[in-house]
Design a protein around this motif. Sequence first.
Motif, PDB file in Angstrom:
ATOM      1  N   ALA A 181      41.920  27.166  26.040  1.00  0.00           N
ATOM      2  CA  ALA A 181      41.547  26.056  26.911  1.00  0.00           C
ATOM      3  C   ALA A 181      41.068  26.520  28.275  1.00  0.00           C
ATOM      4  O   ALA A 181      40.705  25.715  29.113  1.00  0.00           O
ATOM      5  N   GLY A 182      41.058  27.850  28.495  1.00  0.00           N
ATOM      6  CA  GLY A 182      40.636  28.371  29.789  1.00  0.00           C
ATOM      7  C   GLY A 182      41.580  28.004  30.909  1.00  0.00           C
ATOM      8  O   GLY A 182      41.180  27.826  32.050  1.00  0.00           O
ATOM      9  N   SER A 183      42.873  27.893  30.613  1.00  0.00           N
ATOM     10  CA  SER A 183      43.850  27.453  31.608  1.00  0.00           C
ATOM     11  C   SER A 183      43.982  28.461  32.734  1.00  0.00           C
ATOM     12  O   SER A 183      44.091  29.657  32.484  1.00  0.00           O
ATOM     13  N   PRO A 184      43.982  28.006  33.985  1.00  0.00           N
ATOM     14  CA  PRO A 184      44.170  28.928  35.101  1.00  0.00           C
ATOM     15  C   PRO A 184      45.575  29.512  35.142  1.00  0.00           C
ATOM     16  O   PRO A 184      45.826  30.482  35.854  1.00  0.00           O
ATOM     17  N   ASP A 185      46.521  28.926  34.376  1.00  0.00           N
ATOM     18  CA  ASP A 185      47.883  29.424  34.347  1.00  0.00           C
ATOM     19  C   ASP A 185      48.131  30.392  33.196  1.00  0.00           C
ATOM     20  O   ASP A 185      49.250  30.843  32.987  1.00  0.00           O
ATOM     21  N   ALA A 186      47.086  30.699  32.414  1.00  0.00           N
ATOM     22  CA  ALA A 186      47.243  31.618  31.295  1.00  0.00           C
ATOM     23  C   ALA A 186      47.606  33.008  31.801  1.00  0.00           C
ATOM     24  O   ALA A 186      47.204  33.406  32.897  1.00  0.00           O
ATOM     25  N   PRO A 187      48.378  33.797  30.998  1.00  0.00           N
ATOM     26  CA  PRO A 187      48.762  35.133  31.428  1.00  0.00           C
ATOM     27  C   PRO A 187      47.577  36.005  31.814  1.00  0.00           C
ATOM     28  O   PRO A 187      47.642  36.753  32.793  1.00  0.00           O
ATOM     29  N   ARG A 241      44.257  37.978  38.642  1.00  0.00           N
ATOM     30  CA  ARG A 241      44.525  37.776  40.069  1.00  0.00           C
ATOM     31  C   ARG A 241      45.414  38.891  40.621  1.00  0.00           C
ATOM     32  O   ARG A 241      45.215  39.376  41.731  1.00  0.00           O
ATOM     33  N   MET A 242      46.422  39.311  39.846  1.00  0.00           N
ATOM     34  CA  MET A 242      47.318  40.368  40.279  1.00  0.00           C
ATOM     35  C   MET A 242      46.572  41.692  40.475  1.00  0.00           C
ATOM     36  O   MET A 242      46.811  42.426  41.444  1.00  0.00           O
ATOM     37  N   LEU A 243      45.658  41.998  39.584  1.00  0.00           N
ATOM     38  CA  LEU A 243      44.930  43.271  39.669  1.00  0.00           C
ATOM     39  C   LEU A 243      43.953  43.270  40.846  1.00  0.00           C
ATOM     40  O   LEU A 243      43.704  44.322  41.455  1.00  0.00           O
ATOM     41  N   VAL A 244      43.389  42.109  41.147  1.00  0.00           N
ATOM     42  CA  VAL A 244      42.543  42.014  42.341  1.00  0.00           C
ATOM     43  C   VAL A 244      43.380  42.318  43.580  1.00  0.00           C
ATOM     44  O   VAL A 244      42.964  43.075  44.470  1.00  0.00           O
ATOM     45  N   SER A 245      44.580  41.754  43.637  1.00  0.00           N
ATOM     46  CA  SER A 245      45.472  42.010  44.765  1.00  0.00           C
ATOM     47  C   SER A 245      45.889  43.473  44.813  1.00  0.00           C
ATOM     48  O   SER A 245      46.002  44.076  45.891  1.00  0.00           O
ATOM     49  N   ALA A 246      46.110  44.076  43.629  1.00  0.00           N
ATOM     50  CA  ALA A 246      46.512  45.484  43.573  1.00  0.00           C
ATOM     51  C   ALA A 246      45.413  46.396  44.123  1.00  0.00           C
ATOM     52  O   ALA A 246      45.698  47.380  44.804  1.00  0.00           O
ATOM     53  N   ARG A 303      44.940  51.957  31.466  1.00  0.00           N
ATOM     54  CA  ARG A 303      44.866  50.596  30.934  1.00  0.00           C
ATOM     55  C   ARG A 303      44.635  49.579  32.053  1.00  0.00           C
ATOM     56  O   ARG A 303      43.981  48.555  31.852  1.00  0.00           O
ATOM     57  N   LEU A 304      45.150  49.875  33.244  1.00  0.00           N
ATOM     58  CA  LEU A 304      44.840  49.023  34.395  1.00  0.00           C
ATOM     59  C   LEU A 304      43.343  49.095  34.706  1.00  0.00           C
ATOM     60  O   LEU A 304      42.703  48.072  34.992  1.00  0.00           O
ATOM     61  N   ARG A 305      42.780  50.284  34.640  1.00  0.00           N
ATOM     62  CA  ARG A 305      41.338  50.446  34.890  1.00  0.00           C
ATOM     63  C   ARG A 305      40.514  49.699  33.835  1.00  0.00           C
ATOM     64  O   ARG A 305      39.501  49.067  34.164  1.00  0.00           O
ATOM     65  N   ILE A 306      40.955  49.767  32.580  1.00  0.00           N
ATOM     66  CA  ILE A 306      40.236  49.065  31.512  1.00  0.00           C
ATOM     67  C   ILE A 306      40.215  47.563  31.775  1.00  0.00           C
ATOM     68  O   ILE A 306      39.169  46.906  31.640  1.00  0.00           O
ATOM     69  N   MET A 307      41.345  47.007  32.165  1.00  0.00           N
ATOM     70  CA  MET A 307      41.397  45.570  32.422  1.00  0.00           C
ATOM     71  C   MET A 307      40.506  45.178  33.592  1.00  0.00           C
ATOM     72  O   MET A 307      39.873  44.113  33.575  1.00  0.00           O
ATOM     73  N   ARG A 308      40.421  46.025  34.608  1.00  0.00           N
ATOM     74  CA  ARG A 308      39.519  45.720  35.729  1.00  0.00           C
ATOM     75  C   ARG A 308      38.064  45.788  35.283  1.00  0.00           C
ATOM     76  O   ARG A 308      37.232  44.976  35.705  1.00  0.00           O
ATOM     77  N   LEU A 309      37.731  46.724  34.419  1.00  0.00           N
ATOM     78  CA  LEU A 309      36.365  46.827  33.919  1.00  0.00           C
ATOM     79  C   LEU A 309      36.003  45.616  33.060  1.00  0.00           C
ATOM     80  O   LEU A 309      34.899  45.068  33.159  1.00  0.00           O
ATOM     81  N   LEU A 310      36.941  45.185  32.215  1.00  0.00           N
ATOM     82  CA  LEU A 310      36.665  44.040  31.344  1.00  0.00           C
ATOM     83  C   LEU A 310      36.548  42.742  32.130  1.00  0.00           C
ATOM     84  O   LEU A 310      35.996  41.764  31.635  1.00  0.00           O
ATOM     85  N   ALA A 311      37.079  42.735  33.350  1.00  0.00           N
ATOM     86  CA  ALA A 311      36.888  41.561  34.207  1.00  0.00           C
ATOM     87  C   ALA A 311      35.446  41.448  34.668  1.00  0.00           C
ATOM     88  O   ALA A 311      34.985  40.374  35.057  1.00  0.00           O
ATOM     89  N   SER A 312      34.702  42.573  34.616  1.00  0.00           N
ATOM     90  CA  SER A 312      33.307  42.576  35.050  1.00  0.00           C
ATOM     91  C   SER A 312      32.345  42.249  33.917  1.00  0.00           C
ATOM     92  O   SER A 312      31.380  41.510  34.109  1.00  0.00           O
ATOM     93  N   MET A 313      32.597  42.778  32.725  1.00  0.00           N
ATOM     94  CA  MET A 313      31.687  42.560  31.607  1.00  0.00           C
ATOM     95  C   MET A 313      32.335  43.006  30.305  1.00  0.00           C
ATOM     96  O   MET A 313      33.284  43.793  30.304  1.00  0.00           O
ATOM     97  N   GLU A 314      31.827  42.497  29.208  1.00  0.00           N
ATOM     98  CA  GLU A 314      32.253  42.922  27.886  1.00  0.00           C
ATOM     99  C   GLU A 314      31.675  44.299  27.615  1.00  0.00           C
ATOM    100  O   GLU A 314      30.512  44.562  27.927  1.00  0.00           O
TER     101      GLU A 314
END
Length: 334
Positions: free
Chosen positions: A78-84, A90-95, A19-30
Amino acid sequence: MTMPMVILEAFRALADPTRLRIMRLLASMELAVGELAQVLGQSQPRVSRHIKILCDAGLAERRREGGWVFLRAAVSEAGSPDAPGTALARMLVSAEAADADFGAQCAEDRQHLVVIRSAREASAEDYFARHAAEWDELRSLHIADGPVEAALGEMLVGQIGRLLDVGTGTGRIAELFAARASHLTGLDKSPEMLRLARTRLQHLPAGHVTLVQGDFAQLPFPDSGFDTVLFHQVLHYALAPQAVLAEAARVTAPGGRVVIVDFAPHDREELRTAHAHARLGFSDAQIAGLLTAAGFDPAGDRALPGHELIIKIWTGVRRSERASVTEFPRLAAQ
């Protein structure tokens, strides 16, 4: 659900490497469910179970287009930068940077996306090859696309904010204005057209583009959610253009703009049967009346003569109040 509970559910959903891998992939494209399964090297039912957990936790969103289901990372309205979702990204990029094995796995997954992109492009090329003759026939009747796009750019000066491209088709117009829009939303009734648009727009950041299957007479969006609403060679398909523009007014923020690119009145009756045109163009008076009744103030127009058909561009600005669709009976008959 309280914020601590939301965060707890998110961490529970992410307690699995896949599921971590899926979230990283979805950060790249739908991605479609089948495409995700291909990249991950897992069965589609297994991937679907992972997707359900992520969606239930509010980390991903599903959207059905015909027989396909597409996934994207969830974003705040609203595209808030503070949204979960934003914080998670950001956390996954750091990971990735901190964990060499996880970083290597994610890098390998992204390499597989090259195959996905290539497959989409091959499918799009096949579609264009099959339909080239009928499109060339229609284009031969009017001015080339280039001058129309240039005129459209001149009339839509400055930043265009949140853009809704109604009847996005291949995504060409959405792509044209990508750099000037804070967010792009492309709507089309055809799943096949949306797949073409997804192929064209797949180089853009995943969070910058949303593609939605839907009907222009019943837009699946909340009120006042867009700054610019664009109809490029779409309104002539409407049996009730007054209702379509009333919907456009509903989703346009006060002070926002509507832009209509379509044909001036013509007598090419064969376009009704060969290309499913419900309207043989629109006069300036018709468009002005439709815009005014819907809640827009007409704001300018331009004519672009072609070989046989004249292309017109009309613009309007959304008033703070708009008319009800019940006020349109006379216009509907025009």
